[in-house]
Design an enzyme around this catalytic site. Structure first.
Site, PDB file in Angstrom:
ATOM      1  N   ARG A   1     -26.165  -1.090  -4.890  1.00 31.17           N
ATOM      2  CA  ARG A   1     -25.702   0.199  -5.448  1.00 31.17           C
ATOM      3  C   ARG A   1     -24.925   0.999  -4.404  1.00 31.17           C
ATOM      4  O   ARG A   1     -24.040   1.779  -4.738  1.00 31.17           O
ATOM      5  CB  ARG A   1     -26.883   1.013  -6.005  1.00 31.17           C
TER       6      ARG A   1
ATOM      7  N   ASP B   1      -4.031  10.807 -10.707  1.00 24.19           N
ATOM      8  CA  ASP B   1      -4.447   9.593 -11.404  1.00 24.19           C
ATOM      9  C   ASP B   1      -3.216   8.684 -11.448  1.00 24.19           C
ATOM     10  O   ASP B   1      -2.252   8.958 -12.166  1.00 24.19           O
ATOM     11  CB  ASP B   1      -4.945   9.958 -12.807  1.00 24.19           C
TER      12      ASP B   1
ATOM     13  N   TYR C   1      -5.109  12.236 -19.305  1.00 23.86           N
ATOM     14  CA  TYR C   1      -5.798  11.148 -20.019  1.00 23.86           C
ATOM     15  C   TYR C   1      -6.946  11.689 -20.888  1.00 23.86           C
ATOM     16  O   TYR C   1      -7.720  12.532 -20.438  1.00 23.86           O
ATOM     17  CB  TYR C   1      -6.320  10.150 -18.977  1.00 23.86           C
TER      18      TYR C   1
ATOM     19  N   LYS D   1      -6.548  -1.575 -15.455  1.00 25.58           N
ATOM     20  CA  LYS D   1      -5.199  -1.702 -15.999  1.00 25.58           C
ATOM     21  C   LYS D   1      -4.362  -2.626 -15.098  1.00 25.58           C
ATOM     22  O   LYS D   1      -4.697  -3.779 -14.971  1.00 25.58           O
ATOM     23  CB  LYS D   1      -4.599  -0.314 -16.179  1.00 25.58           C
TER      24      LYS D   1
HETATM   25  C1  LIG Z   1      -7.802   3.790 -18.732  1.00 23.03           C
HETATM   26  C2  LIG Z   1      -7.557   5.007 -17.933  1.00 23.03           C
HETATM   27  C3  LIG Z   1      -8.598   5.677 -17.288  1.00 23.03           C
HETATM   28  C4  LIG Z   1     -10.052   5.259 -17.440  1.00 23.03           C
HETATM   29  O1  LIG Z   1     -10.287   4.020 -16.935  1.00 23.03           O
HETATM   30  P1  LIG Z   1     -11.467   3.048 -17.455  1.00 23.03           P
HETATM   31  O2  LIG Z   1     -11.392   1.931 -16.489  1.00 23.03           O
HETATM   32  O3  LIG Z   1     -11.126   2.681 -18.857  1.00 23.03           O
HETATM   33  O4  LIG Z   1     -12.731   3.834 -17.381  1.00 23.03           O
HETATM   34  C5  LIG Z   1      -8.297   6.794 -16.525  1.00 23.03           C
HETATM   35  N1  LIG Z   1      -7.034   7.250 -16.420  1.00 23.03           N
HETATM   36  C6  LIG Z   1      -6.007   6.639 -17.042  1.00 23.03           C
HETATM   37  C7  LIG Z   1      -4.640   7.207 -16.893  1.00 23.03           C
HETATM   38  C8  LIG Z   1      -6.225   5.511 -17.811  1.00 23.03           C
HETATM   39  O5  LIG Z   1      -5.194   4.923 -18.445  1.00 23.03           O
END
Ligand SMILES: *Cc1c(COP(=O)(O)O)cnc(C)c1O
Length: 385
Positions: A47, A171, A99, A196
């Site tokens: 963890r 982000d 987001y 992603k």
């Molecule tokens: C998908 C996404 C997230 C969240 O990510 P997860 O891995 O699905 O929790 C945060 N910010 C953006 C811009 C995203 O496209």
């Protein structure tokens, strides 16, 4: 590691820094919950750290041009880690097209603990003055934004943020570390959903926060273990494998997305097409200044059709499964009004431009001729009906 190594070299070699008595070229998956006391790696319990996390953290810090990185179970876990540092009474200033899950986390969870958020259109430089006036604890932006792909000027917003004595969080998920490096543009924290583009194969979830500030790094390491936000060693291993081909994939995502966006602009009869590398994009100049080698792989289009026609079009495509997420090798298609933004009230959604006829494509790395032919045929079918 040698200073001045290229991005592609670091993507492949930064994660090879492990001790092996077998000569294995790739690291194993350390599927262990705990570690014997006194080991040379300084591990105690998964963890709060695991060799697979460490290899991935070193690699991602290097690719983001930062000194530190902490990995998490998902992008939302990474957002939670940063938000958990706030105190009751703190204000966050955020881009209005942030987001959806970030919005929900602040609205449904952190609001209960006395954290408030003011949303602004930060593609408009006139609104920077508001950051200086409000002196928030954090400024939270994304660029490009989802799904409208607005491009925000990161270095100008960093200047306003620092003038206010605040901290800028970017982000970077939609751009990826290959295309954009927020820390080099003045951001204090660069956060990504590695689910992603970084992993790129739609087979693992993950998140990361990168920084050059040791006190922020300390808080992220604390959040990983104290809130239980750590990934699984297997997902960290998969993500490290995915990252090795990030540069190659992003080059193809960009080439395909640009050809696809040009096709939509020239032939589809769309009211508008958004892609940062199209000269028609409202912030095309900012995009060219702060993104490297391309506009990433998302293309958003306003088709000007009815809701029924739009859903019929989206549901009939062969190479674009209708699914949330983006950034994988396979193309995907999303109808924001009924999927990612369905929980946003219609008036709010439409006020920022997310109408029923808006479709977002995550353009994959297939043969672009096939992707274009699929969409051309889909449009012909729906318009004939
Ligand atoms: C998908 C996404 C997230 C969240 O990510 P997860 O891995 O699905 O929790 C945060 N910010 C953006 C811009 C995203 O496209």
């Amino acid at each position: 590691m040698i200073n001045g190594e290229g991005f592609e070299t670091r993507a492949i070699h930064a994660g090879r820094d492990f001790v092996s008595d077998t000569g294995a070229v790739t690291p194993p998956v350390w599927l262990t919950s705990t570690f014997e006391y006194g080991n040379p790696g300084g591990f105690d319990y998964t963890r709060s750290g695991n060799p697979n996390f460490r290899l991935l953290e070193r690699t991602l810090a290097s690719l983001e041009g930062g000194q530190h990185a902490t990995v998490f179970a998902s992008g939302v876990s990474a957002i939670t880690a940063v938000a958990s540092t706030l105190r009751s009474g703190d204000l966050v200033v955020a881009e209005e097209n942030v987001y959806g899950c970030t919005y929900r986390l602040f609205d449904k969870v952190f609001a209960k603990f006395g954290v408030s958020v003011e949303y602004l259109d930060l593609a408009n430089p006139e609104h920077y003055a508001r950051i200086v006036e409000r002196r928030p604890a954090l400024v939270w932006i994304e660029s490009p934004t989802n799904p409208l792909l607005k491009v925000l000027d990161i270095s100008a917003i960093a200047t306003a943020t620092h003038q206010a004595g605040s901290v800028l969080v970017v982000d970077n998920t939609f751009a990826s570390s290959h295309v954009q490096r927020p820390l080099e543009l003045g951001a204090d924290l660069s956060l990504l959903s590695t689910t992603k583009y970084l992993n790129g194969h739609s087979d693992a979830l993950g998140g990361v926060v990168c920084t050059n500030d040791p006190s922020w790094q300390e808080r992220m390491v604390f959040a990983q273990k104290a809130l239980g936000l750590q990934p699984s060693p297997m997902d960290a291993w998969l993500t490290l494998r995915g990252v090795k081909t990030l540069a190659l994939r992003m080059e193809r995502h960009h080439a395909n997305a640009l050809a696809f966006a040009r096709f939509l602009e020239d032939e589809s009869g769309a009211r508008w097409v958004r892609y940062p590398w199209l000269p028609s994009h409202p912030q095309h100049e900012v995009a060219k200044r702060q993104m490297h080698g391309g506009g990433s792989g998302s293309v958003t289009v306003y088709l000007g059709m009815s809701l029924e026609e739009t859903l019929d079009f989206v549901g009939g495509l062969r190479y674009f499964p209708k699914a949330e997420s983006l950034g994988g090798v396979e193309s995907l298609c999303c109808h924001p009004a009924s999927m990612t933004h369905a929980s946003v009230p219609r008036e709010t959604r439409e006020a920022v431009g997310i109408t029923d006829a808006v479709v977002r494509f995550s353009v994959g790395i297939e043969s672009v001729e096939d992707l274009i032919a699929d969409v051309r045929e889909g449009l012909r079918r729906v318009r004939k009906a």
